[in-house]
Design a protein around this motif. Structure first.
Motif, short mmCIF file in Angstrom:
data_model
loop_
_atom_site.label_atom_id
_atom_site.label_comp_id
_atom_site.label_asym_id
_atom_site.label_seq_id
_atom_site.Cartn_x
_atom_site.Cartn_y
_atom_site.Cartn_z
N VAL A 107 -8.80 2.47 3.17
CA VAL A 107 -8.25 2.24 1.83
C VAL A 107 -9.38 2.24 0.81
O VAL A 107 -9.29 2.87 -0.25
N THR A 137 -8.98 -1.30 6.14
CA THR A 137 -9.60 -1.65 4.85
C THR A 137 -10.63 -0.60 4.46
O THR A 137 -10.71 -0.21 3.30
N ARG A 167 -4.46 -0.79 -10.27
CA ARG A 167 -3.90 0.09 -9.25
C ARG A 167 -3.52 -0.74 -8.04
O ARG A 167 -4.09 -1.81 -7.81
N ALA A 187 -9.73 4.82 -2.18
CA ALA A 187 -9.60 4.27 -3.53
C ALA A 187 -10.85 4.57 -4.35
O ALA A 187 -10.78 4.77 -5.56
N LEU A 188 -12.01 4.59 -3.69
CA LEU A 188 -13.25 4.78 -4.45
C LEU A 188 -13.53 6.25 -4.74
O LEU A 188 -14.23 6.56 -5.69
N LEU A 197 0.84 -1.21 0.00
CA LEU A 197 0.00 0.00 0.00
C LEU A 197 0.87 1.25 0.00
O LEU A 197 0.62 2.21 -0.74
N PHE A 237 -15.04 -0.76 -7.66
CA PHE A 237 -13.77 -0.16 -8.02
C PHE A 237 -13.84 0.66 -9.30
O PHE A 237 -13.17 1.66 -9.45
N GLU A 247 -4.18 -0.35 -5.00
CA GLU A 247 -5.24 -0.55 -4.01
C GLU A 247 -6.05 -1.81 -4.32
O GLU A 247 -6.54 -2.47 -3.41
N VAL A 296 -4.16 -4.61 -2.90
CA VAL A 296 -4.14 -4.52 -1.44
C VAL A 296 -5.48 -4.97 -0.87
O VAL A 296 -5.53 -5.77 0.07
N LEU A 297 -6.58 -4.52 -1.50
CA LEU A 297 -7.90 -4.95 -1.02
C LEU A 297 -8.05 -6.46 -1.19
O LEU A 297 -8.61 -7.13 -0.32
#
Lengths: 481, 201
Positions: free
Chosen positions: B160, B157, A105, B164-165, A25, A148, A107, A110-111
Motif C-alpha cells: 500500500v 502495508t 486519500r 500510494a507513494l 482500502l 505522503f 490510503e 488505511v496506513l
C-alpha cells in the motif's frame, strides 16, 4: 512446542481493525473524489467499533492465546483504548489540513489504521517476535505517512532519515533480542524472565543483549543520545503526520518498555536502571535546553517531546509497580497534550500556509481569545504548572523517583522542568502580550473545534478524577505480574 | 583440522570479506554483486547447519530474484557518488571513534569463554527421514501462525505504501485506453462519405 488451536476471541479487536482497514482500502477505489469523506468516516467508525469490541472482550484475568504469543490483560486493554481515543482525535484534527494539501486519500487513513494495529499488537505481545513485528508494522506505516506529500522535499528527506535510522535501531533491537534468546533459550517473555531469574544477574551476555535492546528502545521513543531524528522528522513531516507520530506511537513505546524491560528483563533491573538514569537525565537536559533556541514551533515541540520522554523514563527507572503506573499516566497525559498542541497548529494553518513559526502565534489573543486560552492551557500543562494534568503527571513520576531513593535525580529533574517552563511560557507571552501581525480569521470545521476544545479542557477538567485514573493505571500494571 | 571445519572457515572468510566489500567498494553495482557473494556464502553456512530449505530459499529468493531486481534499480538510477561522499571526512573522526569503540567492546565480549565452542553443545545427528522443509512448515503454520499473519500484514502495508507513494496520474502523458478501443462499433471506425463521382475532364 506442542500446538494448541488458538482461541481467537481475545484478538477480536486486532482482527476487526485490520479487516476494516482492508475493506476501506478496497472501497476507497470505487469512491469518487466527492465521496472521499466516506473513507474518513469509516475509519473513525472503525476506531469507535474497536473500542466497543475491546470493552466487550475484556476480561479481568489475563488471557494468553496463540501459543504464548498474545496476551490480553488489563494493560493491553488500557493501552488499546487509549490508542483508539487519541487516534480518533488525531484524524479528526487532520481532515481539513489533509484536504487542503491534496493528502486526503483513503490510503492515508488505511496506513494510519495499520499503524494502530501495530500498536495494538505491541500492547498485547507476550513474545519477542510479536513485539518486534508489531513495531515494524507501526514504523513502516509511519515512514510512508511522512513521505505522503511526495513533492515536498523536506517531507521526503524526513522520511528517509527516519527510515534509515529506524532500520538501524530495529537491527540493534533484534541483535539484543537474539543475544537474550541465545542465553535464555526462549523468545516467550515470561519464560525469558524465568530463565534470567535462575541465572546470575551479572551474566555478561545478558548485559550485552540488554545494552542493544535499550539502545533500540531509546531510539524508538526518541530519547537522548538516540534523539537526532526527532526534530527533523517533526519539522519535515506534514503537521498532520507529526501530530500522529507525537501521540499514539508514544503509547506503543510505553508498551515496548513495559513488555520488554519489566515483563521480560525485570531480574536485570539493577543494570537497566543505571542506563535509564543516564538516558533520562540527558533527555531532560538536552530536550529542554535546546528547545529554547528554536523558533519553529514544530521543532520546539520535538525537543519538548524528547524532554517529556526523559520524564516518562523516570517512572520506569524507579523499577516499582508505583513507578510504572505513574509512567503510564504520564505517557497518557503527554499524548493528550501533544495531540492538543499539534491540533492547534493545524487549526491555525490554512491552505498554502503553515502556522509553524512561533511568530505565527503572536497576538493570538486579539485574533481569537478562545483559541489563545486553549493554547495557554496546553502550554501550562506541558510545562507542568499546578492546576493542570501535566503537573500531576510530573509530580507522580518524581514521587516514584524519590521512593526509589534517588533524591538527586528528583532535584535535577525539577530544575530541568523549570528551565523547560521558559519556552512554554514564551508562547503564552507571544499570544497575550504581543500585537498580531495579521488579522486573518481562524476558520476550521466545527467538529475539530469542538474536539480541540474538549481536548484542552480535559487537561484541567480531569482533576477531580486524577486519583481514579491513577488507580486504573496501577490496576493495569498489576495485571502484568 | 577436519574437512568440515575447513569448509566452515572458507565460507566464513568469504562472507566477512564480501560483507566488508559491500560497504567499502565505490561502485554500487559492484557492491550489489558482493552482496550476492555474501548471500551465497551464508547459504553455504546454512547448508552445513543442515538447514537445507533456508539455504536454498536464500539463494533462490535473494540471489535469484531480489538482487537481480536490485541490480536493475541500481543501474537505472544515476547515483552521484561525489555528492554522496560530501562531508564524509568531516564526520570520519567521531564516527570512526564510535565504530572502533563499539567493535572493540563487542570483540571483548564475543571472544570471551561464554561464546567458546565448549558452551555450544552438539545438537546431535538428525534421524534419516528428517525433512527440514516439513518441520519448518509445520511450525510456521501452527505455533507461529500469529506472527506469520503479522508478517503478511507488514507486506500488505509495504505494498500500500509503495503504491500510494509512487502512483500518480499525469495528465500530460498520452496513453491508450484498451476498453474504449475494443468497445468500438464498426461505423465509428469507418466513415462512409457519400459523394458523387468526379469526372476527369
Amino acid at each position: 512446542m506442542s500446538f494448541v488451536t488458538p482461541n481467537m476471541m481475545p484478538a477480536a479487536p486486532e482482527i476487526f481493525v485490520f479487516s476494516m482497514a482492508c475493506a476501506i482500502l478496497v472501497l476507497d477505489l470505487f469512491l469518487s473524489e466527492r465521496l472521499r469523506a466516506v473513507s474518513f468516516w469509516l475509519t473513525q467508525a472503525t476506531l469507535a467499533g474497536a473500542a466497543l469490541l475491546t470493552l466487550k472482550v475484556m476480561t479481568a484475568a489475563p488471557v494468553i492465546t496463540f501459543n504464548g504469543m498474545f496476551v490480553a490483560d488489563r494493560l493491553a486493554d488500557f493501552l488499546k483504548l487509549g490508542t483508539y481515543g487519541i487516534t480518533f482525535f488525531v484524524f479528526a484534527y487532520s481532515r481539513d489540513y489533509l484536504r487542503d494539501r491534496g493528502m486526503f486519500r483513503g490510503e492515508y487513513f488505511v496506513l494510519g489504521l495499520f499503524g494502530v494495529v501495530g500498536t495494538m499488537i505491541m500492547a498485547s505481545a507476550s513474545h519477542f517476535l510479536t513485539l518486534y513485528l508489531g513495531l515494524e508494522l507501526l514504523s513502516l506505516s509511519l515512514y510512508a505517512m511522512i513521505a505522503f506529500q511526495r513533492d515536498s522535499s523536506v517531507a521526503t528527506e524526513a522520511a528517509m532519515k527516519y527510515f534509515v535510522l529506524g532500520a538501524i535501531a530495529s537491527g540493534m533491537l533484534l541483535y539484543g533480542m537474539s543475544m537474550l534468546y541465545g542465553v535464555t533459550g526462549s523468545l516467550e517473555i515470561s519464560m525469558v524472565s524465568a530463565a534470567i531469574g535462575r541465572m546470575s544477574p551479572d551474566n555478561v551476555i545478558l548485559i550485552f543483549g540488554l545494552v542493544f535492546v535499550i539502545s533500540g528502545l531509546a531510539f524508538k521513543i526518541g530519547a537522548v543520545p538516540f534523539h537526532m531524528w526527532v526534530p527533523d522528522v517533526y519539522h519535515g513531516a506534514p503537521t498532520a503526520v507529526a501530530l500522529f507520530i507525537g501521540t499514539a506511537p508514544k503509547l506503543a513505546g510505553f508498551a515496548l518498555f513495559l513488555r520488554l524491560l519489566v515483563g521480560g528483563l525485570e531480574p536485570l533491573a539493577g543494570s537497566w536502571q543505571t542506563m535509564l538514569v543516564i538516558i533520562a537525565l540527558l533527555s531532560m537536559a538536552i530536550g529542554n535546553i535546546v528547545a529554547i533556541a528554536q523558533d519553529n514551533i514544530k521543532r520546539m515541540l520535538a525537543y519538548s517531546s524528547i524532554s517529556h520522554m526523559g520524564f516518562f523514563l523516570l517512572g520506569i527507572l524507579s523499577a516499582g509497580a508505583n513507578g510504572y503506573g505513574s509512567s503510564l499516566f504520564y505517557i497518557l497525559v503527554y499524548a493528550i497534550m501533544s495531540a492538543g498542541s499539534f491540533g492547534m497548529i493545524i487549526l491555525l494553518s490554512r491552505a498554502g500556509f503553515e502556522a509553524e513559526r512561533l511568530e505565527d502565534f503572536r497576538g493570538l489573543n486579539q485574533r481569537s481569545p478562545w483559541h489563545a486560552f486553549l493554547m495557554m492551557l496546553l502550554m501550562l500543562s506541558m510545562a507542568g504548572v499546578p492546576p493542570t494534568a501535566g503537573f500531576y503527571a510530573k509530580l507522580l513520576v518524581i514521587q516514584s523517583v524519590i521512593q526509589a531513593d534517588m533524591i538527586w535525580l528528583a532535584i535535577a529533574s525539577v530544575l530541568l522542568a523549570v528551565i523547560g517552563a521558559y519556552y512554554y511560557l514564551r508562547v503564552i507571552k507571544l499570544m497575550y502580550f504581543d500585537d498580531a501581525t495579521e488579522q486573518v480569521p481562524i476558520r476550521a470545521g466545527w467538529d475539530a473545534q469542538v474536539l480541540l476544545g474538549f481536548n484542552a479542557l480535559l487537561l484541567i477538567g480531569v482533576l477531580p478524577w486524577v486519583g481514579t485514573i491513577m488507580e486504573l493505571c496501577r490496576q493495569a500494571i498489576r495485571s502484568l505480574s | 583440522m577436519e574437512f568440515k571445519q575447513l569448509i566452515f572457515y572458507f565460507f566464513g572468510t568469504v562472507l566477512v570479506f564480501a560483507a566488508t566489500m559491500v560497504i567499502t567498494v565505490r561502485n554500487p553495482v559492484k557492491a550489489a554483486l558482493f552482496l550476492v557473494l555474501a548471500f551465497v556464502s551464508a547459504a553455504g553456512l546454512w547448508l552445513m547447519l543442515q538447514a537445507e530449505f533456508l539455504a536454498i530459499a536464500l539463494v533462490l529468493v535473494y540471489v535469484g530474484a531480489v538482487m537481480v531486481l536490485f541490480l536493475f534499480v541500481v543501474m537505472m538510477l544515476d547515483i552521484n557518488l561525489v555528492r554522496l561522499r560530501e562531508g564524509f571526512g568531516e564526520y570520519l573522526p567521531i564516527g570512526g571513534l564510535v565504530a572502533v569503540l563499539l567493535v572493540a567492546e563487542m570483540a571483548i565480549i564475543l571472544s570471551s569463554d561464554r561464546f567458546g565452542p565448549a558452551q555450544m553443545p552438539d545438537p546431535g545427528a538428525l534421524p534419516a527421514g528428517h525433512s527440514n522443509t516439513r518441520e519448518l512448515g509445520r511450525q510456521l503454520y501452527t505455533v507461529y501462525a500469529y506472527p506469520f499473519e503479522i508478517a503478511a500484514a507488514i507486506l500488505l502495508t509495504a505494498i500500500v505504501a509503495a503504491i500510494a507513494l509512487t502512483l500518480r496520474r499525469r495528465k500530460d502523458t498520452k496513453y491508450q485506453n484498451p476498453a474504449q478501443q475494443i468497445n468500438i462499433e464498426p461505423r465509428e471506425r469507418v466513415r462512409v462519405v457519400k459523394m458523387r463521382s468526379e469526372r476527369k475532364n
